[in-house]
Design a protein around this motif. Structure first.
Motif, PDB file in Angstrom:
ATOM      1  N   ALA A 148       0.835  -1.207   0.000  1.00 19.05           N
ATOM      2  CA  ALA A 148       0.000   0.000   0.000  1.00 19.05           C
ATOM      3  C   ALA A 148       0.865   1.251   0.000  1.00 19.05           C
ATOM      4  O   ALA A 148       0.606   2.210  -0.751  1.00 19.05           O
ATOM      5  N   LEU A 149       1.893   1.248   0.820  1.00 19.96           N
ATOM      6  CA  LEU A 149       2.763   2.416   0.923  1.00 19.96           C
ATOM      7  C   LEU A 149       3.560   2.625  -0.359  1.00 19.96           C
ATOM      8  O   LEU A 149       3.710   3.754  -0.849  1.00 19.96           O
ATOM      9  N   GLU A 150       4.037   1.526  -0.926  1.00 15.71           N
ATOM     10  CA  GLU A 150       4.824   1.609  -2.158  1.00 15.71           C
ATOM     11  C   GLU A 150       3.998   2.136  -3.329  1.00 15.71           C
ATOM     12  O   GLU A 150       4.471   2.967  -4.125  1.00 15.71           O
ATOM     13  N   LYS A 151       2.753   1.677  -3.446  1.00 16.39           N
ATOM     14  CA  LYS A 151       1.913   2.028  -4.596  1.00 16.39           C
ATOM     15  C   LYS A 151       1.198   3.369  -4.419  1.00 16.39           C
ATOM     16  O   LYS A 151       1.017   4.108  -5.392  1.00 16.39           O
ATOM     17  N   TYR A 152       0.781   3.680  -3.200  1.00 17.75           N
ATOM     18  CA  TYR A 152      -0.119   4.816  -3.008  1.00 17.75           C
ATOM     19  C   TYR A 152       0.343   5.812  -1.942  1.00 17.75           C
ATOM     20  O   TYR A 152      -0.295   6.849  -1.765  1.00 17.75           O
ATOM     21  N   GLY A 153       1.422   5.512  -1.225  1.00 17.36           N
ATOM     22  CA  GLY A 153       1.866   6.394  -0.156  1.00 17.36           C
ATOM     23  C   GLY A 153       2.942   7.357  -0.589  1.00 17.36           C
ATOM     24  O   GLY A 153       3.408   7.348  -1.736  1.00 17.36           O
ATOM     25  N   THR A 154       3.384   8.186   0.353  1.00 22.15           N
ATOM     26  CA  THR A 154       4.430   9.181   0.056  1.00 22.15           C
ATOM     27  C   THR A 154       5.586   9.114   1.043  1.00 22.15           C
ATOM     28  O   THR A 154       6.609   9.766   0.837  1.00 22.15           O
ATOM     29  N   ILE A 155       5.455   8.359   2.138  1.00 22.36           N
ATOM     30  CA  ILE A 155       6.543   8.252   3.106  1.00 22.36           C
ATOM     31  C   ILE A 155       7.168   6.855   3.017  1.00 22.36           C
ATOM     32  O   ILE A 155       6.617   5.948   2.379  1.00 22.36           O
ATOM     33  N   SER A 156       8.303   6.673   3.654  1.00 27.90           N
ATOM     34  CA  SER A 156       8.989   5.382   3.609  1.00 27.90           C
ATOM     35  C   SER A 156       8.393   4.425   4.642  1.00 27.90           C
ATOM     36  O   SER A 156       7.725   4.841   5.600  1.00 27.90           O
ATOM     37  N   LEU A 157       8.664   3.148   4.450  1.00 21.91           N
ATOM     38  CA  LEU A 157       8.213   2.139   5.408  1.00 21.91           C
ATOM     39  C   LEU A 157       8.846   2.397   6.772  1.00 21.91           C
ATOM     40  O   LEU A 157       8.178   2.243   7.814  1.00 21.91           O
ATOM     41  N   ALA A 158      10.093   2.798   6.801  1.00 19.83           N
ATOM     42  CA  ALA A 158      10.760   3.100   8.072  1.00 19.83           C
ATOM     43  C   ALA A 158      10.073   4.242   8.807  1.00 19.83           C
ATOM     44  O   ALA A 158       9.915   4.207  10.037  1.00 19.83           O
ATOM     45  N   GLU A 159       9.652   5.271   8.049  1.00 20.08           N
ATOM     46  CA  GLU A 159       8.947   6.392   8.681  1.00 20.08           C
ATOM     47  C   GLU A 159       7.606   5.947   9.255  1.00 20.08           C
ATOM     48  O   GLU A 159       7.198   6.377  10.347  1.00 20.08           O
ATOM     49  N   ALA A 160       6.887   5.087   8.528  1.00 20.13           N
ATOM     50  CA  ALA A 160       5.596   4.606   9.005  1.00 20.13           C
ATOM     51  C   ALA A 160       5.742   3.727  10.241  1.00 20.13           C
ATOM     52  O   ALA A 160       4.850   3.683  11.098  1.00 20.13           O
ATOM     53  N   LEU A 161       6.869   3.033  10.355  1.00 28.84           N
ATOM     54  CA  LEU A 161       7.104   2.132  11.481  1.00 28.84           C
ATOM     55  C   LEU A 161       7.640   2.835  12.723  1.00 28.84           C
ATOM     56  O   LEU A 161       7.537   2.296  13.841  1.00 28.84           O
ATOM     57  N   ALA A 162       8.194   4.008  12.560  1.00 31.81           N
ATOM     58  CA  ALA A 162       8.883   4.670  13.673  1.00 31.81           C
ATOM     59  C   ALA A 162       8.013   4.836  14.924  1.00 31.81           C
ATOM     60  O   ALA A 162       8.464   4.528  16.033  1.00 31.81           O
ATOM     61  N   PRO A 163       6.763   5.302  14.812  1.00 29.76           N
ATOM     62  CA  PRO A 163       5.954   5.431  16.027  1.00 29.76           C
ATOM     63  C   PRO A 163       5.688   4.091  16.710  1.00 29.76           C
ATOM     64  O   PRO A 163       5.719   4.009  17.944  1.00 29.76           O
ATOM     65  N   ALA A 164       5.445   3.045  15.923  1.00 31.05           N
ATOM     66  CA  ALA A 164       5.189   1.726  16.507  1.00 31.05           C
ATOM     67  C   ALA A 164       6.427   1.206  17.230  1.00 31.05           C
ATOM     68  O   ALA A 164       6.323   0.624  18.324  1.00 31.05           O
ATOM     69  N   ILE A 165       7.592   1.394  16.617  1.00 27.55           N
ATOM     70  CA  ILE A 165       8.826   0.949  17.259  1.00 27.55           C
ATOM     71  C   ILE A 165       9.025   1.656  18.597  1.00 27.55           C
ATOM     72  O   ILE A 165       9.383   1.034  19.611  1.00 27.55           O
ATOM     73  N   LYS A 166       8.766   2.941  18.623  1.00 28.22           N
ATOM     74  CA  LYS A 166       8.915   3.706  19.865  1.00 28.22           C
ATOM     75  C   LYS A 166       7.924   3.222  20.924  1.00 28.22           C
ATOM     76  O   LYS A 166       8.286   3.060  22.099  1.00 28.22           O
TER      77      LYS A 166
END
Length: 571
Positions: A148-166
């Protein structure tokens, strides 16, 4: 208690693990929708809502926010948010006019066989299909969100994961619902050492409201995904940990199963209802097909005149529901493996045929209803969130590990729960699954096949513009919960919060009963029984997180009060 052998703990499975809960229909006074003009996020957990909203405020789009919310829910709401399960995402773009569906449903392992859950007597072994390593399908969430992020998003997977990791690394404060959920499932979670290590304190005690809940193993798993992409889950250390768990517990998932998993972009089911375009999930979900089918039947009746939750309206809804669920039992399955007569099931002509057999004043016994004859074939504790942005994008996402806490088995060292989605196959044709749903040949177990689901992420458009974004958890009740919010807005003209709050009803053909929530008038119940219906009041159904876009462009968010952590926020 937690030292009990697995076999002894399984004696209480049916008491602790059947779907549904006894929470009140309303856990707070929520009657007015949240309003915003630039973006709206509605999820089942306030921390996920907060993180997704930050993405929108920073200029990200609805898909960016959706992937961020999904990973945050995997940390803060492990009973249903997940990286060990799968689901469906609908994405609508007003700019392109397209509505696309991403299917990241779990798949059966390559070693799966049709009769893998039958005992020596040929009967279904429910413990094996629900609470064992063999109950797990190959997870799809990580691959689906990345696509979904690759096809339709604008941020990286790492950026999307950062809040969850924290949230996993530093922990979050336990709310009452989290603590209550662990207590309710303590016996089953306590069966598995890996699950005890995660969900109970070192001394075996419970996490109480206000405690800090830290998940170091999960944080490390999420960090591997951030650093390596999908290979950080489907290959390498995490994959090795999953397979090691399979080998310990007799599961079937292999390294090849994980490496070969691929999500699919599919065409959503499309129908119309009173001048609105309805888009919902296509197979392997049955949800979209039957939402459209039931709406087609009900379109022939003036529901606005009969009134919200009147005996007449409920009678008509129940009769339409029965016929759709009867068709579900025969025709629906993974279209990569079986032919499904989608065009016929969702056609107005077929709805006319079914409607002709509905008596306006009398219930048709389910024993007299059989799957219909649509036009010829053409050549499933879940969580939902809805998001809209200022760019004209809308996301409706439903994902799950099946039961609350799935199989109840944490992958040791990886920190996440395995799904038990294999129970959503027809382990034996004609035998109901945990939600009472009957299945047949179309949904039999086959290697690499996706199991049938009821998840129904739905987007309604009006004059080409996004209008309603909605969806719900609830097993077999997802379809009817989603349906009623649409009817409450379109036919009964309720605001989105009132549409979400309104008491719900459900009929799924078998068992032959109308299930109702508290709040339906005793007079109405008496009238329904007089028509020949069996009416049973049971626990609250679903947790539908919804957004309505007004003609003035204002976003209205309706969080479902049936979940105390539900949250709608906008800016």
């Amino acid at each position: 208690m937690f030292a009990l052998p697995r076999v002894l703990a399984f004696l209480s499975i049916l008491t602790f693990a059947l779907p549904g809960s006894a929470q009140s229909i309303l856990e707070g006074d929520r009657s007015v929708p949240v309003e915003a003009r630039n973006g709206m996020v509605v999820t089942s957990h306030y921390l996920a809502t907060d993180e997704a909203l930050k993405v929108l405020e920073a200029g990200g789009n609805a898909v960016d926010a959706a992937v961020t919310a999904a990973f945050a829910l995997a940390v803060t709401q492990p009973r249903s948010g997940n990286i060990g399960g799968g689901g469906f995402m609908l994405i609508s773009s007003e700019k392109t006019g397209e509505v696309n569906a991403i299917d990241y449903r779990e798949r059966a392992p390559a070693a799966a066989t049709r009769d893998m859950y039958l005992n020596e007597q040929g009967e279904v072994d429910e413990k094996l299909s629900r609470f064992s390593d063999k109950a797990a399908g190959v997870p799809g969430t990580v691959a689906g969100l990345a696509l979904a992020l690759e096809k339709y998003g604008t941020i990286s997977l790492a950026e999307a994961l950062a809040p969850a990791i924290k949230l996993a690394e530093e922990g979050f404060v336990v709310p009452p619902r989290f603590s209550e959920g662990i207590r309710e499932r303590a016996l089953l979670l306590g069966v598995f050492e890996s699950s005890r290590k995660v969900f109970f304190k070192p001394d075996g005690g419970f996490y109480e409201p206000g405690d800090l809940f830290v998940q170091k193993d999960l944080a490390a798993t999420l960090r591997r995904i951030a650093e390596q992409g999908v290979k950080g889950f489907y290959e390498g250390q995490t994959a090795d940990l999953i397979v090691a768990e399979m080998q310990r517990g007799g599961g079937l998932i292999t390294l090849d199963d994980l490496k070969n998993y691929q999500p699919e972009i599919r065409k959503p089911v499309h129908g119309t209802y009173r001048g609105h375009d309805v888009y919902s999930m296509s197979p392997p979900s049955s949800g979209g097909t039957h939402v459209v089918q039931i709406l087609n039947i009900l379109e022939g009746y003036p529901l606005a005149e009969s009134g919200l939750n009147s005996a007449k309206t409920i009678h008509l809804m129940a009769e339409a529901m029965k016929r759709a669920y009867a068709d579900r039992s025969q025709y629906l399955g993974d279209t990569d493996f079986v032919q499904v007569p989608l065009k016929g099931l969702t056609s107005k002509d077929y709805a006319d045929e079914l409607r002709a057999h509905i008596d306006l004043g009398k219930a048709t016994p389910s024993a007299e209803i059989r799957p219909g004859n649509p036009a010829p074939y053409e050549s499933n504790e879940t969580t939902h969130f809805s998001i809209v942005d200022k760019y004209g994008n809308a996301v409706s996402n439903t994902y799950t590990i099946n039961f609350s806490y799935g199989s109840h088995i944490v992958v040791d060292g990886a920190g996440f729960l395995l799904n038990n989605e294999m129970d959503d196959f027809s382990a034996k044709p004609g035998v109901p699954n945990a939600y009472g749903l009957i299945g047949g040949e179309a949904n039999k177990i086959e290697p690499n096949k996706r199991m049938l689901s009821s998840m129904s992420p739905t987007i309604v458009k009006k004059d080409g513009k996004n209008f309603i974004v909605t969806g719900s958890p609830g097993g077999s009740r997802i379809i009817t919960t989603t349906l009623q919010v649409l009817i409450n807005v379109i036919d009964h003209h309720l605001n989105i919060q009132a549409a979400v709050n309104a008491p719900r009803v459900h009929h799924q053909w078998l068992p032959d009963e109308i299930r109702i929530e508290q709040g339906i008038s005793p007079d109405t119940i008496a009238l329904l029984r007089g028509m020949g219906h069996t009416v049973e009041q049971k626990a609250a159904m679903g947790a539908i997180q919804s957004i309505m876009v007004g003609e003035d462009g204002v976003f209205y968010g309706g969080a479902d009060p049936r979940r105390s952590t539900s949250s709608a926020k906008g800016y």
